[in-house]
Write a protein that holds these residues in place. Structure first.
Motif, short mmCIF file in Angstrom:
data_model
loop_
_atom_site.label_atom_id
_atom_site.label_comp_id
_atom_site.label_asym_id
_atom_site.label_seq_id
_atom_site.Cartn_x
_atom_site.Cartn_y
_atom_site.Cartn_z
N HIS A 67 0.84 -1.21 0.00
CA HIS A 67 0.00 0.00 0.00
C HIS A 67 0.87 1.25 0.00
O HIS A 67 0.61 2.21 -0.74
CB HIS A 67 -0.92 0.01 1.23
N GLN A 68 1.88 1.26 0.84
CA GLN A 68 2.72 2.46 0.95
C GLN A 68 3.50 2.72 -0.34
O GLN A 68 3.67 3.86 -0.76
CB GLN A 68 3.69 2.32 2.14
N ALA A 69 3.99 1.64 -0.97
CA ALA A 69 4.73 1.80 -2.23
C ALA A 69 3.79 2.28 -3.33
O ALA A 69 4.11 3.21 -4.08
CB ALA A 69 5.40 0.49 -2.61
N ALA A 70 2.60 1.67 -3.42
CA ALA A 70 1.64 2.04 -4.46
C ALA A 70 1.15 3.48 -4.25
O ALA A 70 0.94 4.22 -5.21
CB ALA A 70 0.46 1.08 -4.45
N SER A 71 1.00 3.89 -2.99
CA SER A 71 0.53 5.27 -2.73
C SER A 71 1.59 6.29 -3.17
O SER A 71 1.28 7.46 -3.36
CB SER A 71 0.19 5.47 -1.25
N ARG A 72 2.83 5.82 -3.32
CA ARG A 72 3.89 6.70 -3.83
C ARG A 72 4.06 6.53 -5.35
O ARG A 72 5.05 6.96 -5.92
CB ARG A 72 5.21 6.39 -3.10
N GLY A 73 3.14 5.81 -5.97
CA GLY A 73 3.11 5.71 -7.43
C GLY A 73 3.82 4.51 -8.01
O GLY A 73 3.89 4.36 -9.23
N LEU A 74 4.38 3.64 -7.17
CA LEU A 74 5.12 2.49 -7.70
C LEU A 74 4.17 1.37 -8.10
O LEU A 74 3.21 1.06 -7.39
CB LEU A 74 6.11 1.95 -6.65
N ASN A 75 4.45 0.74 -9.25
CA ASN A 75 3.77 -0.50 -9.61
C ASN A 75 4.30 -1.60 -8.70
O ASN A 75 5.44 -1.53 -8.24
CB ASN A 75 4.07 -0.86 -11.07
N CYS A 76 3.47 -2.61 -8.44
CA CYS A 76 3.85 -3.60 -7.43
C CYS A 76 3.85 -5.03 -7.96
O CYS A 76 2.89 -5.44 -8.63
CB CYS A 76 2.89 -3.54 -6.24
N ILE A 77 4.88 -5.77 -7.62
CA ILE A 77 4.93 -7.21 -7.87
C ILE A 77 4.73 -7.87 -6.51
O ILE A 77 5.55 -7.68 -5.60
CB ILE A 77 6.28 -7.62 -8.48
N LEU A 78 3.63 -8.58 -6.38
CA LEU A 78 3.25 -9.16 -5.08
C LEU A 78 3.59 -10.65 -5.07
O LEU A 78 3.10 -11.40 -5.91
CB LEU A 78 1.75 -8.98 -4.85
N VAL A 79 4.38 -11.06 -4.09
CA VAL A 79 4.81 -12.46 -4.01
C VAL A 79 4.39 -13.06 -2.68
O VAL A 79 4.59 -12.45 -1.62
CB VAL A 79 6.35 -12.56 -4.13
N ALA A 80 3.81 -14.24 -2.73
CA ALA A 80 3.52 -15.06 -1.54
C ALA A 80 2.95 -16.38 -2.05
O ALA A 80 2.97 -16.64 -3.27
CB ALA A 80 2.53 -14.36 -0.60
#
Ligand SMILES: NC(=O)c1ccc[n+]([C@@H]2O[C@H](COP(=O)([O-])OP(=O)(O)OC[C@H]3O[C@@H](n4cnc5c(N)ncnc54)[C@H](OP(=O)(O)O)[C@@H]3O)[C@@H](O)[C@H]2O)c1
Length: 278
Positions: free
Chosen positions: A37-50
């Motif tokens: 959430h914090q990275a995306a709120s700063r405009g970064l696209n996200c690669i989510l791993v789990a």
């Protein structure tokens, strides 16, 4: 109204330094989801791993609708020998400017001899080999570009041995020492490294663990919030190598993080006399 950092001047700088993609290993809940959430709120696209696809897909929808960013979901068990290789292949040509390794809680919590060696090997691979290989793969490209950041989510257990947490504390110490060394090596290449040492944080895992172990107030005890820790870490990313939460939030000159920075600097300078500084 939700604060969207991407719309602020510091948000633009953050994107320039650590964009366009953040990879968050261990993103499906708790601290990892808060980092996403914090990275995306700063405009970064996200690669989510789990491992849990449904949880990652649900987070993907939240991030896309709240921040208008691109999101890639990668289901991968980080404790397998080929985890890093598979992830690097799956990321393809996306430029990862920020890697956050958050997975790494101890699902076993046992005296050393009271569980199987296979269980310890899985924890060892997730908390050392995969961290090392992903740091190498994405870190080498950041150093080449002279731009990027690496966050290793750790624990106060990294600072010394703890009964029933032997392998956890040993693997967290591995990450801490690796991260501090990389900070000393990469700061001249404009790549930031931050270890985030957590005492306790409100995650589903800690609540479940406390309940399972019969701890009173397991569900009601007030704990630091994952979102606050993630925000603090991203704000302090350039102030590595180590953020000891919550002590460093106060930020006086004698805080544990300041002491560790001075130690790493002094030891690196001392070592340079014997092993060179190239
Ligand atoms: N909670 C605390 O009080 C506390 C205290 C000190 C330090 N920390 C540190 O903070 C971090 C997060 O804590 P947490 O309690 O949320 O930890 P966690 O239960 O280990 O989970 C973190 C994330 O990692 C993923 N994960 C776990 N095992 C995985 C595996 N084998 N392969 C792929 N993904 C895996 C989980 O998702 P899936 O289940 O979907 O795979 C989840 O998204 C950890 O590094 C922990 O050591 C936490």
């Amino acid at each position: 109204m939700r604060l969207n950092h991407a719309d602020t001047a510091s948000g633009t700088d953050f994107f320039r330094n650590y964009g366009p993609w953040a990879l968050i290993a261990g993103a499906s809940h708790g601290v990892g989801a808060a980092f996403a959430h914090q990275a995306a709120s700063r405009g970064l696209n996200c690669i989510l791993v789990a491992r849990r696809q449904a949880a990652l897909e649900s987070l993907k929808s939240e991030l896309q609708s709240q921040y208008n960013v691109e999101v890639l979901v990668l289901c991968q068990d980080l404790s397998t020998v080929d985890a890093a290789e598979r992830l690097v292949d799956a990321v393809e040509r996306r430029q990862v400017g920020l890697m956050i390794y958050n997975a790494g809680g101890d699902p076993i919590i046992s005296q050393f001899l009271n569980t199987s060696i296979d269980n310890w090997n899985r924890l060892l691979r997730m908390n050392t080999q995969t961290v090392m290989e992903l740091s190498y793969a994405f870190g080498s490209k950041m150093v080449e570009r002279r731009q990027g950041g690496l966050i290793l989510v750790g624990s106060h257990a990294a600072l010394g041995g703890v009964r029933k947490l032997g392998m956890y504390s040993a693997t967290k110490a591995f990450c801490l020492n690796l991260g501090e060394s990389l900070w000393a090596e990469w700061k001249t290449h404009n790549v930031d490294v931050l270890n985030v040492l957590i005492s306790t944080v409100d995650t589903p895992t800690i609540r479940d663990t406390m309940s399972r172990l019969g701890i009173p107030e397991a569900r009601t005890m007030a704990l630091p919030q994952a979102n606050d820790i993630a925000d603090t870490a991203l704000q302090g990313l350039a102030k590595g190598p180590t953020l000891v939460h919550p002590d460093d939030v106060v930020g006086d000159n004698d805080s544990p993080g300041s002491q560790r920075r001075a130690h790493v600097q002094a030891k690196s300078e001392e070592a340079a006399r014997f092993i060179g500084d190239d």
